[in-house]
Design an enzyme around this catalytic site. Structure first.
Site, PDB file in Angstrom:
ATOM      1  N   SER A  38       0.832  -1.202   0.000  1.00  0.00           N
ATOM      2  CA  SER A  38       0.000   0.000   0.000  1.00  0.00           C
ATOM      3  C   SER A  38       0.871   1.258   0.000  1.00  0.00           C
ATOM      4  CB  SER A  38      -0.922   0.007   1.215  1.00  0.00           C
ATOM      5  OG  SER A  38      -1.492   1.304   1.347  1.00  0.00           O
ATOM      6  N   HIS A  78      -0.631  -1.561  -4.218  1.00  0.00           N
ATOM      7  CA  HIS A  78      -2.000  -1.253  -3.776  1.00  0.00           C
ATOM      8  C   HIS A  78      -2.144   0.272  -3.703  1.00  0.00           C
ATOM      9  CE1 HIS A  78      -5.724  -2.267  -1.538  1.00  0.00           C
ATOM     10  NE2 HIS A  78      -5.435  -1.260  -0.736  1.00  0.00           N
ATOM     11  N   ASP A  86      -4.522   3.294  -2.797  1.00  0.00           N
ATOM     12  CA  ASP A  86      -5.701   3.644  -1.999  1.00  0.00           C
ATOM     13  C   ASP A  86      -6.247   5.009  -2.396  1.00  0.00           C
ATOM     14  OD1 ASP A  86      -6.053   1.488   0.008  1.00  0.00           O
ATOM     15  OD2 ASP A  86      -3.998   2.035   0.559  1.00  0.00           O
ATOM     16  N   MET A 129      -9.025   7.802  -1.743  1.00  0.00           N
ATOM     17  CA  MET A 129     -10.011   8.288  -0.764  1.00  0.00           C
ATOM     18  C   MET A 129     -10.544   9.633  -1.233  1.00  0.00           C
ATOM     19  SD  MET A 129      -8.086   7.428   2.825  1.00  0.00           S
ATOM     20  CE  MET A 129      -7.149   5.914   3.044  1.00  0.00           C
ATOM     21  N   HIS A 146      -7.797   0.448  -4.953  1.00  0.00           N
ATOM     22  CA  HIS A 146      -8.834   0.321  -3.918  1.00  0.00           C
ATOM     23  C   HIS A 146      -9.578   1.649  -3.815  1.00  0.00           C
ATOM     24  CE1 HIS A 146      -9.598  -0.332   0.712  1.00  0.00           C
ATOM     25  NE2 HIS A 146     -10.713  -0.342   0.011  1.00  0.00           N
ATOM     26  N   MET A 179     -12.014   3.954  -2.226  1.00  0.00           N
ATOM     27  CA  MET A 179     -12.816   4.267  -1.032  1.00  0.00           C
ATOM     28  C   MET A 179     -13.516   5.585  -1.323  1.00  0.00           C
ATOM     29  SD  MET A 179     -10.010   3.122   1.804  1.00  0.00           S
ATOM     30  CE  MET A 179      -8.673   3.264   0.622  1.00  0.00           C
ATOM     31  N   MET A 224     -11.900  -6.043   4.381  1.00  0.00           N
ATOM     32  CA  MET A 224     -11.151  -5.066   5.177  1.00  0.00           C
ATOM     33  C   MET A 224     -10.952  -5.597   6.590  1.00  0.00           C
ATOM     34  SD  MET A 224     -10.333  -2.468   3.297  1.00  0.00           S
ATOM     35  CE  MET A 224      -9.678  -1.421   4.601  1.00  0.00           C
ATOM     36  N   ASP A 258      -6.803  -6.342   4.041  1.00  0.00           N
ATOM     37  CA  ASP A 258      -6.195  -5.014   4.006  1.00  0.00           C
ATOM     38  C   ASP A 258      -6.376  -4.341   5.363  1.00  0.00           C
ATOM     39  OD1 ASP A 258      -5.241  -2.519   3.279  1.00  0.00           O
ATOM     40  OD2 ASP A 258      -6.921  -2.041   1.933  1.00  0.00           O
TER      41      ASP A 258
HETATM   42  C1  DX5 Z   1      -6.830   1.756   4.762  1.00  0.00           C
HETATM   43  C2  DX5 Z   1      -6.209   1.347   3.463  1.00  0.00           C
HETATM   44  C3  DX5 Z   1      -5.104   0.379   3.604  1.00  0.00           C
HETATM   45  C4  DX5 Z   1      -3.933   0.879   4.428  1.00  0.00           C
HETATM   46  C5  DX5 Z   1      -3.222  -0.318   5.017  1.00  0.00           C
HETATM   47  O1  DX5 Z   1      -7.992   2.448   4.529  1.00  0.00           O
HETATM   48  O2  DX5 Z   1      -7.179   0.733   2.637  1.00  0.00           O
HETATM   49  O3  DX5 Z   1      -4.673  -0.097   2.348  1.00  0.00           O
HETATM   50  O4  DX5 Z   1      -3.034   1.641   3.690  1.00  0.00           O
HETATM   51  O5  DX5 Z   1      -2.217   0.135   5.852  1.00  0.00           O
HETATM   52  P1  DX5 Z   1      -1.497  -0.772   6.931  1.00  0.00           P
HETATM   53  O6  DX5 Z   1      -0.939  -1.965   6.215  1.00  0.00           O
HETATM   54  O7  DX5 Z   1      -0.451   0.138   7.473  1.00  0.00           O
HETATM   55  O8  DX5 Z   1      -2.530  -1.164   7.943  1.00  0.00           O
HETATM   56 ZN    ZN Z   2      -6.481  -0.312   0.835  1.00  0.00          ZN
END
Ligand code: DX5
Ligand code: ZN
Length: 220
Positions: A7, A32, A34, A36, A65, A67, A136, A175
């Site tokens: 990530s 990965h 992310d 948001m 991913h 979100m 998740m 994740d």
């Molecule tokens: C959280 C993200 C994850 C996050 C995971 O909302 O979807 O991908 O970056 O981070 P770690 O591995 O540090 O928990």
């Molecule tokens: Zn993620």
């Protein structure tokens, strides 16, 4: 076979190309990404223009991913920017079936994600349209949180249901809070794609951390 997905949220974002090279050298399988939107979750990260730069900097598999509240409107942008797989949340406002079909029609892999508090049965009507389901293991929104053990039962139930429906090739990704201690638990429950941000980028030795995540004993 177990795959790892790094990530980027936990990487040095001022040096993305260096961090991508570090992942490749360490033996990490996927990247990965992310996304948001400040609405589905409270923060804003990065969007498809940034993914395009990541695509230009690496040939690694890009796992996006989303979100965001309205993933359906974003599929074309992320597919054009070079995503290899897009997953979006069952809790979003978009129609799951139409969105999964739309992702596949772009020639890339489709996946649906579930938050810790959402019953896993909510994705069962869509499994045939999914290449992967993302369970998740923390609340989406932040990296560096602690793994929620109650999610293990969801992984187990999903793997059992997929097997019963002849979907042996369904990937189950986890994740949030994945590290050398929690990886054996999620793998035993049936997950085969492990996202790690902190667990890889903040490790003293990323290659060693990657081996530990994939190791059957959790220790290497
Ligand atoms: C959280 C993200 C994850 C996050 C995971 O909302 O979807 O991908 O970056 O981070 P770690 O591995 O540090 O928990
Ligand atoms: Zn993620």
């Amino acid at each position: 076979m177990i795959k790892t997905s790094a990530s980027l949220l936990a990487c040095d974002l001022a040096n993305i190309s260096g961090e991508l090279a570090r992942c490749r050298t360490a033996g990490v399988d996927w990247i990965h990404f992310d996304v948001m939107d400040g609405a589905f979750v409270e923060q804003i990260t990065y969007g498809s223009p940034v993914l395009k730069c990541v695509r230009a900097a690496t040939d690694m598999f890009l796992d996006v991913h989303l979100m965001v509240n309205d993933p359906a409107s974003q599929i074309k942008f992320f597919a054009e920017a070079g995503a290899d797989l897009i997953d979006f949340h069952i809790e979003s406002l978009s129609d799951p079936e139409a969105t999964l079909r739309d992702i596949r029609s772009c020639g890339i892999k489709s996946a649906i994600a579930v938050k810790p508090g959402t019953p896993i049965e909510s994705v069962y009507p869509y499994l045939e349209l999914c290449d992967m389901v993302l369970v998740m293991t923390v609340e989406p929104g932040y990296g560096g949180q602690a793994f929620i053990p109650e999610t293990l039962e969801k992984i187990r139930a999903l793997r059992k249901t997929a097997d019963e429906r002849g979907l042996a090739s369904l990937d189950i990704e986890v994740d949030g809070g994945i590290n050398a201690k929690t990886a054996p638990l999620v793998k035993e429950a049936g997950a085969n794609v492990l996202v790690a941000g902190t667990g890889l980028f903040k490790a003293p030795d990323m290659a060693q951390a990657d081996i530990q995540l994939k190791s059957q004993k959790g220790e290497a």
